[in-house]
Design an enzyme around this catalytic site. Structure first.
Site, PDB file in Angstrom:
ATOM      1  CB  SER A 134      -0.887  -0.004   1.257  1.00 49.16           C
ATOM      2  OG  SER A 134      -1.462   1.264   1.450  1.00 49.16           O
ATOM      3  CE1 TYR A 159      -3.404   0.096   4.864  1.00 48.60           C
ATOM      4  CE2 TYR A 159      -3.882  -2.216   5.312  1.00 48.60           C
ATOM      5  CZ  TYR A 159      -3.636  -1.195   4.414  1.00 48.60           C
ATOM      6  OH  TYR A 159      -3.598  -1.454   3.063  1.00 48.60           O
ATOM      7  CE  LYS A 163      -1.602  -4.400   3.342  1.00 47.56           C
ATOM      8  NZ  LYS A 163      -1.846  -5.681   2.660  1.00 47.56           N
TER       9      LYS A 163
END
Ligand code: WQD
Length: 358
Positions: A134, A159, A163
């Protein structure tokens, strides 16, 4: 490459299901798994509605398993029952706000699950992996448009950190074992739906992302859109993002798998974006004109953790993968709107009709 078998983790989800359309149409055989933490189940161990419809769109069969990547035995069984040539790893939870409330859930579901997957792959001599990363790994951009050489890691949410940690894991293991062949695709803002209107982003799951929310306002399920921040240093004061059609994103994954088959790169990163920065108000106005609907809105305080502006320099994917985003912003809005109006309750209705519980 036709005839190869790809394992798609998180295959029942928004990105996974759209990617599976392109994989099947490119001639791949697809084995998909999902634990339904962020997708809608089918009846019992049966095919989830999203993948039922992918089979309808493509006329091709999918092999599906209800499997949680935290269940290593269950994952091993899949590798014992099929000759897997390569893997696309979508399975993850991705709500930025939720990740700050429940960090351990995110570290377990995103990190531990990935470690299990990599260990089972290695046990079965499967070394080709496309990882769903991302643009959040870039943190607040120092310059725009953002290239793959931009520093990563200055991430303000759990989050995005999961990643970034996984990208670091891929780097470390690809140095330790040269057989690994990874591509990490850094998504910008995936929106839209397959032009058939049969599959899309289920509103019950995408409760924070802007396009599903805007569509819910347009069909009257929500009173108005809250615009988070109107005083940013942007053209109209609202946040800027690089919205990319989910079908463009899906084609990028096929291009990445084909690249892994042709070249052993160890680990490469590619931005999947359009290169166009679009503000919230620009998106809203485009959505209104395409759908001939009115979206009442209120401009409120900024959302914690939001960045001001983020859009891609995607020339590396164009030069090395032969991939370039083609869908326009009006097409993204029109395709999402078709999905929304044909499925006001997402997959909920057909899931209930099939008697599945969630
Ligand atoms: C977009 C813009 C908001 C909702 C997402 C995913 C993340 C990652 C990148 C894949 C921002 C504004 C939003 C609303 C608003 N994807 N907004 N009102 O935060 O860019 O991140 O895409 O890895 O997983 O979370 O997407 O759709 O939440 O926000 O004003 O009700 O819309 O401030 O400017 P975001 P988003």
């Amino acid at each position: 490459m036709s005839g190869r078998t790809v394992l798609v983790t998180g295959g029942a989800g928004y990105i996974g299901s759209h990617c599976t359309v392109e994989l099947l149409e490119a001639g791949y055989n697809v084995v998909a798994l999902d634990n339904f933490i962020n997708s809608v189940p089918g009846p019992g161990p049966g095919m989830p509605p999203s993948l039922e419809r992918v089979q309808q769109i493509t006329g091709r069969h999918i092999t599906f398993y209800v499997c949680d990547l935290l269940d290593k035995q269950g994952l091993q069984r899949i590798f014992q029952e099929h000759t897997i040539d390569c893997v696309i790893h979508f399975a993850a939870i991705k709500a930025v706000g939720e990740s700050m409330q429940f960090p351990l859930l995110y570290y377990k579901n995103n990190l531990i699950a990935t470690i299990n997957l990599l260990e089972v792959m290695e046990e079965h001599n499967v070394y080709q992996l496309v990882f769903s990363s991302s643009c959040t790994v870039y943190g607040n951009p120092e310059s725009l448009p953002i290239t793959e050489t931009h520093p990563t890691g200055d991430v303000t949410n759990v989050y995005g950190r999961t990643k970034h940690f996984i990208e670091g894991m891929l780097k470390d293991i690809s140095v330790a074992n040269k057989k690994w062949n990874f591509i990490a695709l850094r998504y910008f803002n995936p929106v839209g739906a397959h032009p058939s209107g049969l599959i899309g982003e289920d509103p019950t799951k995408a409760f924070t992302n802007i396009m599903p929310y805007m569509a819910q306002v347009a069909i009257g399920n929500k009173p108005h859109l809250t615009i988070f921040g109107g005083d940013y240093d942007t053209e109209d004061g609202t946040g800027v993002r690089d919205y990319i059609h989910v079908m463009d994103l899906a084609k990028g994954h096929v291009a990445a798998l084909d690249k892994l088959q042709k070249e052993h790169q160890r680990l490469k990163f590619y931005n999947l974006g359009t290169g166009n920065g679009v503000s919230v108000l620009q998106l809203l106005k485009t959505f209104e004109s395409v759908t001939k609907s009115k979206i009442p809105f209120k401009i409120c305080d900024r959302r914690e953790g939001d960045i001001v502006s983020m859009y891609a320099n995607a020339s590396l994917a164009e030069n090395e993968l032969g991939w370039k985003a083609k869908f326009t912003l009006p097409q993204m809005c029109a395709d999402f709107w078709r999905w929304q109006t044909l499925n006001p309750d997402g997959y909920r209705k057909c899931a209930e009709a099939n008697g599945s519980r969630k």
